[in-house]
Design a protein around this motif. Structure first.
Motif, PDB file in Angstrom:
ATOM      1  N   MET A   1       0.808  -1.212   0.000  1.00 42.78           N
ATOM      2  CA  MET A   1       0.000   0.000   0.000  1.00 42.78           C
ATOM      3  C   MET A   1       0.842   1.264   0.000  1.00 42.78           C
ATOM      4  N   ILE A   2       1.976   1.188   0.665  1.00 46.88           N
ATOM      5  CA  ILE A   2       2.798   2.384   0.815  1.00 46.88           C
ATOM      6  C   ILE A   2       3.486   2.776  -0.494  1.00 46.88           C
ATOM      7  N   ASP A   3       3.586   1.827  -1.417  1.00 41.52           N
ATOM      8  CA  ASP A   3       4.207   2.127  -2.710  1.00 41.52           C
ATOM      9  C   ASP A   3       3.180   2.548  -3.751  1.00 41.52           C
ATOM     10  N   ARG A   4       1.924   2.655  -3.361  1.00 43.06           N
ATOM     11  CA  ARG A   4       0.865   3.108  -4.268  1.00 43.06           C
ATOM     12  C   ARG A   4       1.043   4.591  -4.555  1.00 43.06           C
ATOM     13  N   PRO A   5       0.533   5.070  -5.684  1.00 41.67           N
ATOM     14  CA  PRO A   5       0.664   6.496  -6.005  1.00 41.67           C
ATOM     15  C   PRO A   5      -0.210   7.371  -5.112  1.00 41.67           C
ATOM     16  N   VAL A   6       0.293   8.544  -4.792  1.00 39.61           N
ATOM     17  CA  VAL A   6      -0.436   9.470  -3.923  1.00 39.61           C
ATOM     18  C   VAL A   6      -1.750   9.906  -4.578  1.00 39.61           C
ATOM     19  N   GLY A   7      -1.833   9.811  -5.890  1.00 39.22           N
ATOM     20  CA  GLY A   7      -3.085  10.128  -6.582  1.00 39.22           C
ATOM     21  C   GLY A   7      -4.232   9.246  -6.113  1.00 39.22           C
ATOM     22  N   ASP A   8      -3.921   8.013  -5.657  1.00 36.17           N
ATOM     23  CA  ASP A   8      -4.961   7.127  -5.136  1.00 36.17           C
ATOM     24  C   ASP A   8      -5.584   7.703  -3.875  1.00 36.17           C
ATOM     25  N   VAL A   9      -4.779   8.389  -3.076  1.00 32.39           N
ATOM     26  CA  VAL A   9      -5.298   9.016  -1.858  1.00 32.39           C
ATOM     27  C   VAL A   9      -6.279  10.122  -2.244  1.00 32.39           C
ATOM     28  N   LEU A  10      -5.914  10.915  -3.251  1.00 30.35           N
ATOM     29  CA  LEU A  10      -6.818  11.983  -3.708  1.00 30.35           C
ATOM     30  C   LEU A  10      -8.142  11.413  -4.197  1.00 30.35           C
ATOM     31  N   LYS A  11      -8.083  10.313  -4.939  1.00 29.20           N
ATOM     32  CA  LYS A  11      -9.311   9.692  -5.469  1.00 29.20           C
ATOM     33  C   LYS A  11     -10.240   9.261  -4.348  1.00 29.20           C
ATOM     34  N   ALA A  89       1.010  13.194  -9.139  1.00 30.52           N
ATOM     35  CA  ALA A  89       0.045  12.219  -8.626  1.00 30.52           C
ATOM     36  C   ALA A  89       0.596  10.799  -8.694  1.00 30.52           C
ATOM     37  N   SER A  90       1.586  10.576  -9.541  1.00 31.82           N
ATOM     38  CA  SER A  90       2.182   9.246  -9.689  1.00 31.82           C
ATOM     39  C   SER A  90       3.235   8.936  -8.620  1.00 31.82           C
ATOM     40  N   GLU A  91       3.615   9.934  -7.813  1.00 34.59           N
ATOM     41  CA  GLU A  91       4.643   9.723  -6.782  1.00 34.59           C
ATOM     42  C   GLU A  91       4.128   8.748  -5.727  1.00 34.59           C
ATOM     43  N   SER A  92       5.016   7.899  -5.214  1.00 25.46           N
ATOM     44  CA  SER A  92       4.599   6.922  -4.214  1.00 25.46           C
ATOM     45  C   SER A  92       4.282   7.609  -2.887  1.00 25.46           C
ATOM     46  N   ILE A  93       3.373   7.007  -2.164  1.00 21.44           N
ATOM     47  CA  ILE A  93       2.989   7.533  -0.859  1.00 21.44           C
ATOM     48  C   ILE A  93       4.195   7.594   0.073  1.00 21.44           C
ATOM     49  N   VAL A  94       5.036   6.564   0.035  1.00 20.72           N
ATOM     50  CA  VAL A  94       6.209   6.553   0.913  1.00 20.72           C
ATOM     51  C   VAL A  94       7.136   7.728   0.601  1.00 20.72           C
ATOM     52  N   GLU A  95       7.301   8.076  -0.663  1.00 24.38           N
ATOM     53  CA  GLU A  95       8.165   9.205  -1.011  1.00 24.38           C
ATOM     54  C   GLU A  95       7.532  10.528  -0.582  1.00 24.38           C
ATOM     55  N   HIS A 103      10.887  17.737   5.578  1.00 21.21           N
ATOM     56  CA  HIS A 103      10.785  19.195   5.496  1.00 21.21           C
ATOM     57  C   HIS A 103       9.765  19.795   6.473  1.00 21.21           C
ATOM     58  N   GLY A 104       9.094  18.953   7.249  1.00 22.60           N
ATOM     59  CA  GLY A 104       8.132  19.456   8.221  1.00 22.60           C
ATOM     60  C   GLY A 104       6.839  19.960   7.611  1.00 22.60           C
ATOM     61  N   TYR A 105       6.482  19.449   6.440  1.00 23.77           N
ATOM     62  CA  TYR A 105       5.228  19.855   5.796  1.00 23.77           C
ATOM     63  C   TYR A 105       4.071  19.061   6.381  1.00 23.77           C
ATOM     64  N   ARG A 106       2.949  19.710   6.496  1.00 20.49           N
ATOM     65  CA  ARG A 106       1.733  19.012   6.902  1.00 20.49           C
ATOM     66  C   ARG A 106       0.758  18.884   5.751  1.00 20.49           C
ATOM     67  N   HIS A 107       1.002  19.656   4.694  1.00 20.24           N
ATOM     68  CA  HIS A 107       0.154  19.637   3.502  1.00 20.24           C
ATOM     69  C   HIS A 107       1.044  19.590   2.270  1.00 20.24           C
ATOM     70  N   MET A 108       0.600  18.833   1.259  1.00 19.59           N
ATOM     71  CA  MET A 108       1.383  18.708   0.035  1.00 19.59           C
ATOM     72  C   MET A 108       0.444  18.841  -1.163  1.00 19.59           C
ATOM     73  N   LEU A 109       0.828  19.720  -2.070  1.00 18.22           N
ATOM     74  CA  LEU A 109       0.074  19.885  -3.305  1.00 18.22           C
ATOM     75  C   LEU A 109       0.420  18.741  -4.237  1.00 18.22           C
ATOM     76  N   VAL A 110      -0.583  18.138  -4.819  1.00 14.33           N
ATOM     77  CA  VAL A 110      -0.403  17.044  -5.771  1.00 14.33           C
ATOM     78  C   VAL A 110      -0.810  17.575  -7.141  1.00 14.33           C
ATOM     79  N   SER A 111       0.057  17.345  -8.127  1.00 13.67           N
ATOM     80  CA  SER A 111      -0.240  17.824  -9.479  1.00 13.67           C
ATOM     81  C   SER A 111      -0.443  16.644 -10.410  1.00 13.67           C
ATOM     82  N   ASP A 112      -1.214  16.880 -11.439  1.00 16.11           N
ATOM     83  CA  ASP A 112      -1.466  15.871 -12.458  1.00 16.11           C
ATOM     84  C   ASP A 112      -1.228  16.532 -13.802  1.00 16.11           C
TER      85      ASP A 112
END
Length: 159
Positions: A1-11, A89-95, A103-112
């Motif tokens: 699951m951790i290697d899934r793309p972050v775009g899946d979280v957005l969906k 959006a294709s970046e892995s969740i783990v990355e 970097h201490g971010y709590r929010h990350m913009l995802v682009s497609d």
């Protein structure tokens, strides 16, 4: 699951959280929108409608409250974080988690395809990784969540 793309979280989110305010909007206006929508951040756009920054709850505490600024008169341009880091959006969740923790971010913009697709929070990612996809009996839920949490932590340690 951790290697899934972050775009899946957005969906899986009910809303991709692509709400924005103008850089001329006041802090009060931005906070009202964040409160109404139950969000911890809002994107900020310039006069041309392009991404200018992000405003988060942390920005509110550090740049408004702590500095004694008036939220009713302070524009977003004065208190937003101007350099918005984004991941495809294709970046892995783990990355994405690694970047956020490093970097201490709590929010990350995802682009497609180079365009903003949504915002994920560290809470979104952790919930997606730890909470089961399928409903499980109450008595098994604690063990399932604990196992998934330990698996996630172990994977992050290895990465």
């Amino acid at each position: 699951m951790i290697d899934r793309p972050v775009g899946d979280v957005l969906k899986g989110k009910s809303s991709p959280n692509l709400l924005s305010v103008a850089s001329t909007a006041t802090v009060s206006e931005a906070v009202a929108l964040m409160d109404e929508k139950g969000l911890g951040s809002v994107l900020v756009r310039d006069a041309a409608g392009k991404m200018a920054g992000i405003f988060t709850e942390r920005d509110l505490m550090r740049r408004v409250v702590r500095q004694g600024r008036d939220p009713k008169t302070t524009p977003m341009s004065a208190v937003m974080s101007p350099d918005v880091r984004h991941v495809p959006a294709s970046e892995s969740i783990v990355e994405v988690l690694r970047i956020m923790v490093e970097h201490g971010y709590r929010h990350m913009l995802v682009s497609d395809n180079g365009k903003p697709a949504g915002v994920v929070s560290i809470r979104d990612l952790m919930g997606w990784l730890i909470l089961p996809d399928e409903p499980i009996a109450h008595e098994g839920r604690r063990g399932e969540i604990r196992t998934r949490a330990l698996d996630t932590v172990e994977t992050l340690k290895q990465g």
